[in-house]
Design an enzyme around this catalytic site. Structure first.
Site, PDB file in Angstrom:
ATOM      1  N   HIS A  27      93.878  65.805  22.616  1.00  0.00           N
ATOM      2  CA  HIS A  27      93.158  66.626  21.891  1.00  0.00           C
ATOM      3  C   HIS A  27      91.772  65.903  21.451  1.00  0.00           C
ATOM      4  O   HIS A  27      91.878  64.833  21.144  1.00  0.00           O
ATOM      5  CB  HIS A  27      93.987  67.190  20.693  1.00  0.00           C
ATOM      6  CG  HIS A  27      93.203  68.061  19.628  1.00  0.00           C
ATOM      7  ND1 HIS A  27      93.516  69.294  19.926  1.00  0.00           N
ATOM      8  CD2 HIS A  27      92.597  67.621  18.503  1.00  0.00           C
ATOM      9  CE1 HIS A  27      92.559  69.895  18.929  1.00  0.00           C
ATOM     10  NE2 HIS A  27      92.115  68.955  18.253  1.00  0.00           N
TER      11      HIS A  27
ATOM     12  N   ASP B 131      99.365  70.711  18.651  1.00  0.00           N
ATOM     13  CA  ASP B 131      98.792  69.466  18.082  1.00  0.00           C
ATOM     14  C   ASP B 131      99.672  68.775  17.312  1.00  0.00           C
ATOM     15  O   ASP B 131      99.004  68.139  16.189  1.00  0.00           O
ATOM     16  CB  ASP B 131      97.382  69.806  17.534  1.00  0.00           C
ATOM     17  CG  ASP B 131      96.540  70.387  18.467  1.00  0.00           C
ATOM     18  OD1 ASP B 131      96.805  70.244  19.487  1.00  0.00           O
ATOM     19  OD2 ASP B 131      95.651  71.374  18.138  1.00  0.00           O
TER      20      ASP B 131
ATOM     21  N   GLU C  21      87.655  60.513  26.875  1.00  0.00           N
ATOM     22  CA  GLU C  21      88.799  61.015  27.325  1.00  0.00           C
ATOM     23  C   GLU C  21      89.047  60.467  28.897  1.00  0.00           C
ATOM     24  O   GLU C  21      90.017  60.057  29.239  1.00  0.00           O
ATOM     25  CB  GLU C  21      88.890  62.619  27.623  1.00  0.00           C
ATOM     26  CG  GLU C  21      88.763  63.210  26.198  1.00  0.00           C
ATOM     27  CD  GLU C  21      88.906  64.776  26.244  1.00  0.00           C
ATOM     28  OE1 GLU C  21      89.458  65.278  25.054  1.00  0.00           O
ATOM     29  OE2 GLU C  21      88.426  65.511  27.131  1.00  0.00           O
TER      30      GLU C  21
ATOM     31  N   ILE D  34     103.332  75.882  24.530  1.00  0.00           N
ATOM     32  CA  ILE D  34     104.475  75.395  25.359  1.00  0.00           C
ATOM     33  C   ILE D  34     105.768  76.087  24.920  1.00  0.00           C
ATOM     34  O   ILE D  34     105.948  75.815  23.694  1.00  0.00           O
ATOM     35  CB  ILE D  34     104.362  73.850  25.566  1.00  0.00           C
ATOM     36  CG1 ILE D  34     103.243  73.405  26.148  1.00  0.00           C
ATOM     37  CG2 ILE D  34     105.577  73.650  26.417  1.00  0.00           C
ATOM     38  CD1 ILE D  34     102.713  73.885  27.400  1.00  0.00           C
TER      39      ILE D  34
ATOM     40  N   GLY E 248      88.374  71.224  34.303  1.00  0.00           N
ATOM     41  CA  GLY E 248      89.226  70.283  35.050  1.00  0.00           C
ATOM     42  C   GLY E 248      88.627  68.802  35.348  1.00  0.00           C
ATOM     43  O   GLY E 248      89.150  67.874  36.221  1.00  0.00           O
ATOM     44  N   SER E 249      87.691  68.514  34.379  1.00  0.00           N
ATOM     45  CA  SER E 249      87.266  67.232  34.577  1.00  0.00           C
ATOM     46  C   SER E 249      88.361  66.075  34.426  1.00  0.00           C
ATOM     47  O   SER E 249      88.320  65.025  35.081  1.00  0.00           O
ATOM     48  CB  SER E 249      85.905  66.835  33.813  1.00  0.00           C
ATOM     49  OG  SER E 249      86.174  66.691  32.481  1.00  0.00           O
TER      50      SER E 249
END
Ligand code: GRF
Length: 187
Positions: free
Chosen positions: A104, A145, A174, A88, A12-13
């Site tokens: 991604h 993706d 990210e 999903i 969860g960073s």
């Protein structure tokens, strides 16, 4: 106010970074964390930040109502996938058409698709002898993706690069870019 739900099942960073970034934002806030893994690091991150957590069950998510009622009850406008590994379901994609973003850790379409997550991605980049890697932020559709790219940025692969060092450098990218891309997308 636009409300974001972060779907995450790992450490969860990115979730933490996004929650912190939008804490005092005038028009965006993270109001829900959705997780499929009891004990995942992201759960304590959300709890510490005072963001409610919805723990989901695979059967109901994949073959049931995909928890759309809970998302609507929480008035979720946009869904952010940050380390969420389940595909999903189409129901959810239709309920949030063009409103689900994924990050991604490679330059898609390279090193994407089923099984390409976490260290598998970075090992694949090094094994392929690529000279660069990066991150892709894209709209989520019914394939892994696959949706429209809204942001990419790259870094060169260093001579001494290992999957671990690459993972760490990609994480930094990210954290640097994801919140801003979300902000631009939502506002
Ligand atoms: C990130 O590398 C992201 O690209 C991928 O999952 C990872 C999540 O990392 N989709 P963290 O849990 O946010 O640290």
């Amino acid at each position: 106010m636009k409300k974001l739900a972060i779907f995450a099942s790992g450490t969860g960073s990115n979730a933490k970074n996004i929650i912190d970034k939008f804490k005092f934002h005038p028009s965006l806030s993270v109001t829900l964390v959705v997780c499929n893994k009891p004990g995942a690091g992201v759960i304590s991150i959300a709890e510490k930040a005072g963001v409610p957590v919805l723990l989901i069950d695979k059967e109901r998510f994949m073959n049931g109502d995909a928890y759309i009622s809970e998302l609507k009850k929480n008035e979720v406008d946009v869904i952010i996938l940050a380390g969420f590994l389940w595909k999903i379901p189409i129901k959810l994609i239709e309920a949030y058409q063009n409103l689900i973003l994924n990050i991604h850790p490679s330059l898609l379409p390279a090193h994407g698709g089923k099984g390409m997550y976490g260290m598998n991605v970075h090992k694949s980049v090094i094994a392929a002898g690529d000279t660069k890697s990066g991150i892709t932020i894209h709209i989520v559709d019914e394939l892994f993706d696959n949706g429209e790219h809204i942001f990419q940025t790259e870094i060169p692969i260093l001579k001494s690069e290992t999957p671990e060092s690459l993972a760490s450098r990609i994480h930094d990218l990210e954290h640097k870019y994801f919140p801003d891309v979300i902000e631009n997308f939502c506002t």
